[in-house]
Design a protein around this motif. Structure first.
Motif, mmCIF file in Angstrom:
data_model
loop_
_atom_site.group_PDB
_atom_site.id
_atom_site.type_symbol
_atom_site.label_atom_id
_atom_site.label_comp_id
_atom_site.label_asym_id
_atom_site.label_seq_id
_atom_site.Cartn_x
_atom_site.Cartn_y
_atom_site.Cartn_z
ATOM 1 N N VAL A 341 41.346 38.735 32.363
ATOM 2 C CA VAL A 341 41.302 38.586 33.823
ATOM 3 C C VAL A 341 41.267 39.910 34.574
ATOM 4 C CG1 VAL A 341 42.520 36.385 33.671
ATOM 5 C CG2 VAL A 341 43.824 38.466 34.130
ATOM 6 N N GLN A 345 40.048 39.725 38.350
ATOM 7 C CA GLN A 345 41.048 39.711 39.407
ATOM 8 C C GLN A 345 41.433 41.105 39.889
ATOM 9 O OE1 GLN A 345 41.833 36.806 40.742
ATOM 10 N NE2 GLN A 345 40.503 35.834 39.212
ATOM 11 N N VAL A 349 46.299 43.089 41.626
ATOM 12 C CA VAL A 349 46.861 41.730 41.591
ATOM 13 C C VAL A 349 47.803 41.577 40.399
ATOM 14 C CG1 VAL A 349 46.290 39.299 41.236
ATOM 15 C CG2 VAL A 349 44.937 40.668 42.829
#
Length: 509
Positions: A341, A345, A349
């Motif tokens: 991810v 992302q 984050v």
């Protein structure tokens, strides 16, 4: 207030695809992560084994067997015992500074080769140790290996990977760290059961396996195009390697950026002096702050001394080693999630989510142990397993954020002219605080008791705010273009100027 999330669009992606050579290069290089993780995990395990303590640290062994005479939190407080663990990081600190010159002048591969050979020597000395001096001397060689490996390997991976895959590729290194700790915990759990009390020798010598992979890989793999241009000015060879790792002949756009960065780099006589200039202030701050904060998460409480910590709260030797295996499984699993991810992302984050998760669990663990664990006796079995679950949640947060990102972000923020110096500062700061915390933790545990979790929780809160305000988003930005982000940032632009190179917007056109 704008926080410079990064440059919009595709951020100047280069031509290319994920090739087998890139994957093999990154996986072999990440075997250095296995070495780092294994050495982190194995020390905490063997220092909880009775035969090891009886042979090398008899005073600690006697105190541990004295039952209720000494506080739960102080049974393992020994400067000699912490010297065994922390000498590795002191050696790594010193060697990382020499590694900068080797990495810049002779290339990333040369530093990786030194790392592999040094760990082979250190693991042999540790496994054959007959006295404390031999044991510590072996740890010093391991530290040399980690100093050179941690300096060169993240740079090697970042320079080999495409920008849009750089985060995932680089997290392979930290995944290796997590798997290395897990393997060390499993081996410790198994070797503790060997009759005759010599199982710790297997634990200490097994670091030779990933070291052999790294050594062979450093011999047969190509160096990065960045390094070939920087150290040899071999444009023809760098072009061939770049075409091989990108799987296309159309690499001129990326090659032009590498040549531009190299021309700037060659005007730099002393990169350590160069990085002190005002325009490199954000990189210098991050080079020191990120590894400092990564160590102040309190992860070393878990990684170095998880078996000791579990024995402190009342679990038996075998159970404490098995508990260390369980928590490491959670860490590795979340590091894999981070790998998939991080390029979608973004880094910020994950830093935020992991920070909040670690803060909440540290405060809860501290409160729980304050209420239920006194100086003598132990927790009930149910309470001990509640603490185990909370620690699993904590280490999952670390595996999602500061574990992998603490190595990824520094490796991708330095321009080529200061890259080796910046990475050396990152590694040196990391090892310094590894050493400091490793040398003082058992004394801190003795004096602060459960309050140690509140201490590290306060640092987690501070570092999460630091990331929110001061770190721009670097996902998908070509490594030679990351410096443009500082020129947009609300705070750092006062140091580096606010003129942004428009070419970063035009690379896709």
């Amino acid at each position: 207030m704008a926080f410079a999330e990064g440059i919009p669009g595709e951020r100047g992606q280069y031509n290319g695809k994920v090739t087998l050579l890139v994957v093999l290069s990154c996986v072999v290089a990440a075997s250095g992560g296995l070495i780092f993780g294994y050495d982190l995990g194995v020390s905490g395990g063997v220092t909880s084994m009775d035969p090891f303590l009886k042979k090398f640290f008899p005073n600690v062994y006697r105190r541990m067997k004295e039952g209720t005479k000494i506080s739960n939190y102080c049974k393992f407080d020994s400067q000699l015992l912490t010297l065994f663990t922390s000498s590795l990081y002191l050696s790594g600190l010193v060697s990382s500074l020499f590694a900068s010159t080797v990495t810049r002048v002779f290339g990333r591969k040369a530093s990786m080769l030194v790392a592999g050979v040094a760990v082979l020597i250190g693991s042999a000395l540790g496994g054959a140790a007959s006295n404390l001096y031999m044991l510590v001397f072996g740890r010093l060689f391991l530290g040399i290996g980690l100093g050179f490996g941690n300096q060169s390997i993240p740079l090697y991976i970042s320079e080999m990977a495409l920008p849009k895959h750089r985060g995932a590729m680089n997290i392979i290194f930290d995944t290796g760290v997590g798997i290395g700790v897990l393997i060390a915990n499993i081996i410790n759990f198994c070797t503790e059961k060997i009759d005759g009390g010599w199982g710790w020798r297997i634990s200490l010598s097994m670091a030779a396996v990933p070291a052999s992979i790294l050594t062979i890989g450093a011999i047969i793999l190509p160096d990065t195009p960045n390094s070939l241009i920087q150290k040899d000015n071999n444009l023809e060879k760098a072009t061939r390697v770049l075409q091989r790792i990108r799987g296309t002949n159309d690499v001129q756009r990326e090659l032009d950026d590498l040549l531009r960065a190299s021309s700037i780099s060659k005007t730099t006589k002393d990169p350590f002096k160069k990085i002190l200039q005002r325009k490199y202030r954000p990189q210098l701050v991050m080079a020191a702050a990120i590894p400092f904060f990564a160590q102040m998460t309190g992860i070393n409480v878990i990684t170095f001394y998880a078996p000791i910590l579990f024995r402190t709260i009342g679990l038996r030797e075998s159970s404490s080693l098995l508990s260390a295996v369980v928590i490491r499984c959670f860490n590795v699993g979340c590091t894999f999630i981070s790998m998939f991810v991080v390029d979608k992302q973004g880094r910020r984050v994950l830093f935020m989510l992991g920070g909040i998760q670690m803060l909440a669990t540290q405060v809860t663990i501290g409160g729980f142990m304050t209420a239920l664990l006194g100086d003598h006796g132990g927790l009930s079995k149910a309470s001990a397993y509640v603490v185990l679950v909370l620690i699993c949640i904590y280490i999952s947060g670390f595996g999602l954020s500061w574990g992998p990102l603490g190595w990824l972000v520094p490796s991708e923020i330095y321009p080529l002219e200061i890259r080796s110096a910046g990475q050396s500062i990152t590694v040196a700061v990391s090892f310094f605080f590894c050493f400091l915390i490793g040398q003082t933790f058992l004394a801190m545990l003795c004096h602060m008791k459960a309050g140690i979790f509140f201490f590290f929780g306060g640092w987690v809160a501070l570092m999460t705010l630091f990331i929110y305000f001061f770190l721009p988003e670097t996902k998908n930005v070509p490594i030679e273009k990351v410096e443009q982000l500082w020129k947009e940032h609300w705070f750092w632009k006062r140091f580096v100027g606010d003129e942004v190179d428009d070419s970063i917007y035009k690379l896709d056109k």
